[in-house]
Design a protein around this motif. Structure first.
Motif, PDB file in Angstrom:
ATOM      1  N   VAL A 116      46.054 -16.431  -3.946  1.00 53.65           N
ATOM      2  CA  VAL A 116      46.960 -15.493  -4.626  1.00 53.65           C
ATOM      3  C   VAL A 116      48.367 -16.069  -4.567  1.00 53.65           C
ATOM      4  CG1 VAL A 116      47.717 -13.108  -4.728  1.00 53.65           C
ATOM      5  CG2 VAL A 116      45.485 -13.652  -3.768  1.00 53.65           C
ATOM      6  N   PRO A 117      48.829 -16.641  -5.646  1.00 51.82           N
ATOM      7  CA  PRO A 117      50.155 -17.286  -5.582  1.00 51.82           C
ATOM      8  C   PRO A 117      51.306 -16.309  -5.757  1.00 51.82           C
ATOM      9  CG  PRO A 117      49.122 -17.729  -7.703  1.00 51.82           C
ATOM     10  CD  PRO A 117      48.171 -16.854  -6.954  1.00 51.82           C
ATOM     11  N   VAL A 143      45.376 -15.137 -11.182  1.00 49.12           N
ATOM     12  CA  VAL A 143      46.570 -15.349 -11.997  1.00 49.12           C
ATOM     13  C   VAL A 143      47.411 -14.083 -12.031  1.00 49.12           C
ATOM     14  CG1 VAL A 143      47.418 -15.992 -14.250  1.00 49.12           C
ATOM     15  CG2 VAL A 143      45.371 -17.058 -13.335  1.00 49.12           C
ATOM     16  N   THR A 144      46.832 -12.979 -12.420  1.00 53.10           N
ATOM     17  CA  THR A 144      47.559 -11.697 -12.426  1.00 53.10           C
ATOM     18  C   THR A 144      46.752 -10.713 -11.606  1.00 53.10           C
ATOM     19  OG1 THR A 144      46.468 -11.191 -14.486  1.00 53.10           O
ATOM     20  CG2 THR A 144      48.740 -11.953 -14.630  1.00 53.10           C
ATOM     21  N   GLN A 145      47.499  -9.819 -11.030  1.00 53.71           N
ATOM     22  CA  GLN A 145      46.813  -8.856 -10.172  1.00 53.71           C
ATOM     23  C   GLN A 145      46.140  -7.803 -11.076  1.00 53.71           C
ATOM     24  OE1 GLN A 145      46.969  -9.792  -7.066  1.00 53.71           O
ATOM     25  NE2 GLN A 145      45.572  -8.234  -6.311  1.00 53.71           N
ATOM     26  N   ASP A 204      51.941 -13.091  -4.527  1.00 46.64           N
ATOM     27  CA  ASP A 204      52.423 -12.321  -3.393  1.00 46.64           C
ATOM     28  C   ASP A 204      52.732 -13.260  -2.218  1.00 46.64           C
ATOM     29  OD1 ASP A 204      52.438  -9.367  -2.178  1.00 46.64           O
ATOM     30  OD2 ASP A 204      51.688 -10.800  -0.686  1.00 46.64           O
ATOM     31  N   GLU A 205      53.861 -13.052  -1.618  1.00 43.26           N
ATOM     32  CA  GLU A 205      54.304 -14.025  -0.601  1.00 43.26           C
ATOM     33  C   GLU A 205      53.379 -14.030   0.605  1.00 43.26           C
ATOM     34  OE1 GLU A 205      58.470 -15.158   1.538  1.00 43.26           O
ATOM     35  OE2 GLU A 205      58.351 -14.618  -0.583  1.00 43.26           O
ATOM     36  N   LEU A 206      53.062 -12.852   1.080  1.00 39.64           N
ATOM     37  CA  LEU A 206      52.217 -12.746   2.271  1.00 39.64           C
ATOM     38  C   LEU A 206      50.831 -13.316   1.995  1.00 39.64           C
ATOM     39  CD1 LEU A 206      52.222 -11.585   5.177  1.00 39.64           C
ATOM     40  CD2 LEU A 206      51.125  -9.553   4.211  1.00 39.64           C
ATOM     41  N   GLU A 207      50.305 -12.925   0.853  1.00 41.37           N
ATOM     42  CA  GLU A 207      48.969 -13.399   0.492  1.00 41.37           C
ATOM     43  C   GLU A 207      48.957 -14.907   0.278  1.00 41.37           C
ATOM     44  OE1 GLU A 207      46.027 -11.680  -0.782  1.00 41.37           O
ATOM     45  OE2 GLU A 207      46.650  -9.586  -1.015  1.00 41.37           O
ATOM     46  N   LEU A 208      50.054 -15.388  -0.314  1.00 42.66           N
ATOM     47  CA  LEU A 208      50.152 -16.830  -0.568  1.00 42.66           C
ATOM     48  C   LEU A 208      50.082 -17.585   0.757  1.00 42.66           C
ATOM     49  CD1 LEU A 208      50.829 -19.227  -2.467  1.00 42.66           C
ATOM     50  CD2 LEU A 208      53.217 -18.795  -1.947  1.00 42.66           C
TER      51      LEU A 208
END
Lengths: 143, 1173
Positions: free
Chosen positions: B162-163, B130-132, B165-169
């Protein structure tokens, strides 16, 4: 059994059309013959580019309906012969043989000096000869 | 195809389930759906909802009876409710949270596992960060391991999501999709394999289960996108099902068959879809043929036979739709080769073929349904109970739904109940419109592929369907399209049927005109068989196609026309609604009435009578009696009416306009195929074309047939009958007229009564302005608005007179031109000229002629000028109106032509002469040069004579007025005398005569090419009585250039003009040396018989420069008359040039005694001597 036989002229007009059934389905057979002319046109106008069958007069099965099979033949003078049969299992060779004999009968009929080309064939002897040929259709193969 | 449920029509898509963390469901769902292959998802917000996944049923007991073949909802269940994979989504907060949260996670996981375990559904655990928070310490690693162990998962199936961060998502989503796809594939493979083992071990108790298992394995294979396996198993299922026919006894016979067919339909649909999407069109068509062959004969019980036709029709319809939507190309159809029986023919590749078949079966169904409805009277009674019949849980089965203690219970139906239900259902649908829609699609498809006859057949079926639901307007339009093709190709029997329908349609829409037209066309069809053949009985609503029926239809039409028809009350023909039929050249009604009109001549004088034959023919079976015939022309005053002699008093005559010509024929009866020929006189006063337009026949009081007239020469064969073996008859007795007669005649112009005279005056002369008088003399006609046209034409052809228009006119290239036209008027000359002359061109003129009273004359003069000799034709035509103020009248034309020869009047030639008896040595003459190239040579500073002769080549005497030479060289290079001479009294020059004039020329300049000048001769015709200046003509001739040279030696002879017998005289030869050189001359004298001579006979002498030497001889004449003097021959050694005096110059006349001359005589003699030279 052959149910209908037709000779169709240059303007796609029937020159001789005879049905060999007892039932009153002449009109239906007329329609079948008439529709099959489209297939003849299609085959004649879009001939295959190559192949030894370019000068073939026998056109083969034109189209199957539920109860009938329609075969076509095109003479060298562009007169069409259409055959409608109820036999669903017909051998091409039988049909070819039939057409060869029928063509001969036709040539004899139109060679009559009293026959006017382009008019209907009303000769009685032609009709008799045709009916003999029709009756013998398929017998040779079964025997 | 639209009737099928969605899950059947689309390929199966794997299903996944998301539980928990609803915030990210949207993201994941969208991503999974967009991938290839896609995955559908069920999203459950929290773990309490997992009960939507149905629990596994307890395994079937072998003894338990099988309720049906395939459960209706089985496919949709697997598509929408039983996922292959369940993803448990946990928030990282919960996973890494306090023990209570962790415990909750564990509980949820356990519950989930309990639900999915029975179904062997795969599990994925997703931890949503949810949060980093970043605490990836040992404790979190421990938790993750614990979670994985608890969930009994591989590490790859535990996914950290991981929603934020774009790359991680992106990475998370792709990992998720990979895991889902893999697990789903495993799931469906396992499930399929599980059932397949049952099949392989033959571990099933009934045929139904066999089919069901095959079906299920096939569907699982489809989930895996294993199309080949799916197809194979569908085929297995299909074959197993086919074997059930006749062996299954589970249901009552009707319903049993219905169920089997329903399953077969679905299986076949699946197979066709797979084949067509795989591009295997030929196989798909072959399978369809096989499918139809398998089930066509299984018509079932007679009371519900309509269900069979409906089912068959649906097979074709669905296949047509599949074929239409499949992207597979139609393979190149082999042509002109006999198609083997197991290969499809051309049309089987087109959806249109199947639409047509579907329509024909639907029609069959409609007929059977109507029959079944009429047979069962109690359909209405059981309607209430039929409503409670619903589709049961198994595909293809129906059951009655009974409310029983607030619960619904399915009760099986008896066959009777089922049949009633089917009838009640069948009644609710309007099949006709569906049939029409199908046929229309087929019609359009065939039309697009140029199969017009197939299209016509579909059109015919469609029209019949419209007819059956009484939509006459639509039906009529469709029938008309079909009829035109049959007419064109001469299919009489088919046409008979269509026309029969059209007649009924016209009756239906109360169109009496159409009704009569169709009736008459039918009556005139070439059907001549009298005996009613059995095969021709069923030929549409018009009854059997026979001669007697034709007669009946004809009779019926006539009754309607007379208003006597009992059965056709709606079709009214009376004085308020008269009937007017029009027959043109392309109308099918030409067989009903054909009107040929032929004039016996091609041209006629105005006012003179001409014969016209009107031939009518009809192919109607009964004789037609015409009451009145009206023949109409383009000149309406010629129209006339032919009445029927038998029916003088009929009211039809009342149509006659006053003043109209009325003829009476003995009878006007048209017999079948026999010409009715009527011949009459006709007169026209108006010139131009007289053409017969219409022949109008009136039959009875209210029927008018307007028939466009045709020429026998251009008559086409009448349609349909042209293929029949008829006796050929000719329309007109005269056979030549029958083949060449025309319906139009040329009425000539009235004869002109005006004389046009061209005053011929022989041939014209080049150069002069030739005057040709034209006289217009009225001899009975007055002339109004007259116009005179003049054309000059080269008789030998060639466009010499009319040079191409773009070239500017110049007199150089015009050989003959029209210069002017003049005439005398009483008024002011110039003014009228301007008004009246409309146009004058070199070869064309147009002037208006003033109005002339009868007996008056008018004339004008054409002035034509010839520039070259050339014969031409002058065409003059006068057009005028014989009466004033009637512009409608035809102009009368008079034509005249005249050939005029243009000739050269005078030819001029010239000749140079040296002075008498003086011969210079001209060096240029010694050189061997051909004569043609040689210019005449003259001596410098010596006067020579120029003789100009003019020959009269014309045929008329000319009067010569003057002759002059205009010098071309300036500053006196050459002196010519006289320059100009006016003849004091004009010299009359007769044809063929030559006139000569002598000039002296003295060149002053040494030049090899001295231009002498041009001779101008002025002349006029001698016969001219008006001698004004204009008529004088100047003929010019350019003199050729001359060569001027200085002679080195000049020899001159000297002797008296005449001698007297016996008197001696001196004859001297003077040799003059004009050079600066010493000249050696050898000379000799030849003796003559007529003279005695004294002097040196032969010698060589030297002549000094610029001096002269004279040889003197004394001669005594011995003979009388002209005598040759002794000839002196000289040779100049320096120039190797010999000289001998010419014979003419060395003749002297010897008189016997001294003659006595008058002065004038001497002149004459001198002149003669010159002329003779």
């Amino acid at each position: 059994m052959i149910v209908c036989l037709a000779v169709v002229g240059h303007q796609n007009n029937p020159l001789y059309i005879q049905s060999f059934t007892e039932a009153d389905d002449a009109l239906k057979l007329h329609h079948i013959v008439h529709c099959s002319l489209d297939v003849v046109d299609e085959r004649v106008n879009n001939p295959k580019k190559s192949g030894p069958t370019l000068n073939e007069t026998f056109l083969g099965l034109l189209y199957p309906t539920e109860n009938y099979k329609v075969y076509g033949y095109l003479t060298n003078t562009k007169v069409k012969f259409i055959l409608v049969t109820t036999d669903l299992d017909v051998r091409d060779t039988d049909v070819r043989n039939f057409y060869r004999r029928f063509h001969a009968a036709y040539v004899d009929a139109v060679s009559n000096p009293f026959h006017v080309p382009g008019k209907k064939i009303t000769s009685k002897s032609f009709a008799e000869r045709v009916s003999t040929i029709v009756k013998s259709f398929g017998l040779s193969s079964s025997s | 195809m639209e009737d099928y449920p969605e899950e059947l029509r689309t390929p199966p898509v794997a299903l996944a389930c998301l539980v928990g963390c609803p915030a990210v469901h949207g993201l994941i769902t969208a991503h999974l759906h967009s991938q290839q292959p896609p995955i559908n998802t069920i999203a459950l917000p929290d773990f309490s909802k997992i009960s939507v996944i149905p629990l596994k049923k307890p395994p079937r007991e072998n003894s338990e009876p099988v309720g049906g073949i395939i459960r209706r909802d089985w496919l949709s269940k697997h598509r929408t409710r039983i996922p292959a994979v369940v993803a448990a989504l946990f928030s990282s907060d919960n996973v890494y949270g306090d023990p209570a949260q962790w415990l909750q996670v564990c509980t949820d996981l356990e519950n989930l596992k309990a639900v999915i375990r029975g179904r062997n559904i795969k599990l994925v655990v997703v931890v949503v960060v949810v949060t980093q928070s970043g605490h990836k310490d040992d404790t979190s690693e421990d938790r993750m391991t614990a979670l994985r162990k608890r969930a009994e998962l591989d590490a790859k199936n535990l996914i950290v999501f991981v929603p934020d961060d774009e790359l991680e998502l992106k990475q998370s989503l792709s990992r998720l999709w990979t895991a889902f796809t893999e697990l789903a594939n495993t799931y469906y493979r396992d499930e399929g394999r599980r059932i397949k083992t049952r099949l392989e071990k033959k571990n099933f108790s009934s045929m139904e289960l066999n089919v069901r298992y095959c079906f299920k394995v096939a569907v699982y294979a489809e989930f895996r996108r294993d199309w080949a396996e799916a197809l194979r198993l569908y085929e297995d299922a299909y074959h197993a099902l086919r074997e059930m026919v006749g062996t299954s006894t589970r249901l009552p016979p009707i319903q049993r068959l219905v169920e089997i067919k329903a399953i077969a339909e679905q299986l076949h649909f699946k197979m066709s879809t797979l084949l067509l999407h795989g591009g295997r069109v030929v196989e798909a068509i072959a399978r369809l043929r096989q499918h139809i062959g398998n089930y066509r004969k299984l018509v079932g019980a007679p009371e519900v036979i309509f269900l069979h036709w409906e089912w068959l029709g649906r097979q074709y319809l669905v296949f047509a739709q599949l074929l239409e939507t499949s992207s597979a190309n139609v393979p190149n159809v082999q042509s002109m080769v006999s198609v083997p029986a197991d290969k499809p023919t051309e049309w089987e590749y087109y959806p249109a073929y199947y639409y047509q078949l579907a329509a024909s079966y639907l029609k069959e169904k409609k007929l059977c349904l109507e029959f079944a409805l009429s047979m069962s009277e109690n359909v209405g009674q059981i309607d209430g109970s039929a409503e409670s019949v619903v589709a049961s849980a198994y595909l293809g089965q129906f059951a009655r739904l009974l409310e029983h203690d607030n619960t619904y219970v399915m009760q099986a139906l008896t066959d009777d109940e089922y049949a009633n239900h089917a009838l009640a259902e069948g009644k609710r649908f309007q099949d006709s419109f569906e049939i029409i829609a199908l046929l229309k699609r087929s019609f359009e498809a065939y039309s697009n592929s140029k199969a017009e006859r197939m299209a016509a057949y579909c059109g015919l079926q469609m029209a019949k369907e419209y007819f059956s639901v009484s939509e006459f307007a639509n039906a009529k339009q469709a029938f008309e399209n079909v009829a035109s093709l049959y007419r064109q190709e001469g299919w009489v029997l088919s046409l008979w049927e269509v026309l029969g329908y059209l007649r009924e349609c016209s009756r239906g829409i109360s169109s009496v005109k159409d009704f009569i037209e169709y009736s008459l066309e039918m009556a005139a069809l070439p059907l001549t068989n009298n005996a009613v053949e059995p095969s021709f009985k069923d030929c549409g609503p018009a009854g059997p196609a026979s001669l007697s029926q034709r007669a009946k239809i004809h009779e019926e039409a006539l009754e309607v026309v007379r208003g006597e028809s009992e059965e056709n009350r709606d079709l009214k023909v009376n004085s308020d609604y008269p009937l007017y039929l029009e027959i043109d050249l392309v109308s099918p009604l030409r067989v009903v009435l054909l009107a040929l009109v032929a004039f016996h001549q091609q041209t006629v004088k105005p006012g003179a009578p001409s014969l016209i034959t009107i031939s009518l023919r009809s192919q109607l079976p009964i004789n037609v009696e015409i009451d009145q015939l009206e023949v109409q022309f383009n000149q309406s005053e010629c129209n006339f009416i032919i009445g029927n002699g038998q029916k003088q008093n009929t009211a039809a005559i009342s149509h006659v306009q006053p003043g109209r010509r009325v003829e009476t024929a003995p009878d006007l009866v048209l017999a079948t195929n026999k010409w009715l020929r009527l011949t009459y006189d006709i007169k026209s006063d108006q010139s131009g074309k007289l053409e017969c337009m219409y022949v109008i026949a009136r039959i009875g009081q209210h029927l008018t047939i307007c028939c466009r007239a045709e020429s026998p020469a251009s008559m086409d064969d009448i349609p349909l009958w042209k293929f029949e073996n008829l006796v050929e008859t000719i329309p007109i007795k005269d056979p030549s007229l029958a083949f060449s007669g025309l319906k139009a005649i040329q009425v000539e112009e009235p004869d002109p009564q005006v004389d046009l005279t061209l005053g011929s005056t022989g041939s014209a002369l080049v150069g002069e302005i030739f005057i040709l008088p034209v006289t217009v003399a009225s001899k009975g006609h007055a002339v109004y608005s007259g116009e005179l046209k003049i054309n000059l034409v080269d008789t030998r052809g060639g466009g010499l007179l009319s040079p191409r228009e773009e070239e500017p006119f110049s007199s150089d290239n015009l050989h003959v031109e029209l210069v002017d036209i003049s005439w005398e008027t009483h008024e002011d000359h110039s003014e009228t000229r301007l008004d009246n002359i409309q146009k004058i061109q070199p070869s064309f003129g147009l002037i208006s002629v003033p109005s002339l009273e009868e007996g008056n004359t008018w004339s004008c003069k054409l002035k034509i000028k010839w520039n070259r000799p050339k014969p031409i034709m002058v065409y003059v035509s006068l057009g005028y109106y014989p009466r004033k103020g009637e512009p409608s009248l035809q102009k009368v034309h008079v034509h005249k032509s005249l050939q005029i020869e243009g000739k050269t009047a005078v030819t001029i030639s010239q000749k140079y002469m040296l002075p008498f008896r003086q011969d210079p040595l001209l060096l240029s003459k010694i050189k061997p040069v051909s004569d043609a190239d040689q210019l005449p040579s003259l001596c410098l500073n010596e006067s020579s004579m120029l003789i100009v002769s003019a020959k009269n080549c014309s045929e008329v005497p000319l009067r010569l007025l003057s002759m002059s030479i205009e010098s071309e060289e300036s500053n006196g290079a050459c002196v010519i005398k006289p320059q100009h001479e006016e003849f004091k009294e004009p010299i009359v020059h007769m044809p063929g005569e030559e006139f000569k004039k002598v000039f002296t020329v003295m060149p002053k300049v040494n030049s090899t090419k001295l231009k002498i000048g041009t001779v101008s001769l002025k002349w006029q015709r001698d016969s001219r009585n008006f001698a004004d200046d204009k008529s004088q003509v100047i003929t010019k001739h350019r003199l050729p250039d001359v060569n001027i040279e200085l002679p080195p030696l000049v020899v001159s002879l000297d002797c008296p003009p005449h001698a007297i017998l016996g008197n001696p005289f001196t004859y001297s030869v003077r040799i003059q040396n004009r050079t600066e050189l010493l000249q050696e001359i050898k000379y000799s004298l030849a003796d003559s018989q007529s003279f005695m001579s004294s002097g040196s006979h032969s010698d060589t002498i030297y002549v000094l420069p610029r001096s002269a030497h004279t040889l003197r001889y004394m001669l005594l004449p011995l003979g009388l008359g002209p005598q040759q003097l002794p000839r002196v021959t000289m040779t100049s050694v320096r120039y190797s040039a010999g000289f001998q005096s010419s014979t003419a110059s060395s003749i002297v006349f010897v008189y016997p005694s001294n003659p006595h001359f008058k002065a004038s005589d001497i002149l004459e003699i001198r002149k003669d001597s010159i002329a003779a030279d």
